[in-house]
Enzyme design. Sequence first.
Site: not given
Ligand code: PRP
Length: 186
Positions: A106, A109, A137, A159, A172
């Site tokens: 999704d 970051d 991002k 955010f 979600r």
């Molecule tokens: C979020 C997103 C990615 C990750 C990205 O997952 O879905 O997997 O963070 O961040 P990064 O590029 O800084 O590593 P999260 O751990 O929040 O879990 P979720 O998808 O269950 O909400």
Amino acid sequence: MNGDNIYSADLAEIIITEDELKKRIKELGKEITASYNPEEEIVMVCILRGAVMFMADLAREINLHVVFDFMDCSSYGEGTTSSGVVRIIKDLDENIEGRHVLIVEDIMDTGITLKYVVEMLKTRNPASIKIVTLLEKPERRVEKHIEADFVGFEIPNKFVVGYGLDFAERYRNLPYIGVLKEELYS
Ligand code: PRP
């Protein structure tokens, strides 16, 4: 139209509408389809939980043989910034050796999660690994040695919630992507 959602009062702004999501996902599906040989089967790996909505909609726009698998890895707790630590909570069920893997995320970051997942999956000798992320991002990127093959939208460092993305597991099911009001998480 978008104003009657239970969560709309929590948003500072809507940054990607339902129509924009639909249109872009259709385009991504075409791009992805064209990037493989028509007879190839791809294993779509959904990174839980945020990518669930995107996976479901994107898969319907890909005109190839597709197999679904799911991996759960977490880098965030209930906060809003990456901890830098990736935990594998659920591994794949499929054996990916010799197969074409498409990782479906999704949001990219810092890039830490995807870097970790790709390195791990490479050791299982897939025929290929590609990455599609709905959001990216660029300002937040820490891990420079990884790029998505397909990106839906580049977004600013705000955010965002909705269309799979959460804050403390909520939002979600918001059908579009918005920026959460700062007072709700600061
Ligand atoms: C979020 C997103 C990615 C990750 C990205 O997952 O879905 O997997 O963070 O961040 P990064 O590029 O800084 O590593 P999260 O751990 O929040 O879990 P979720 O998808 O269950 O909400």
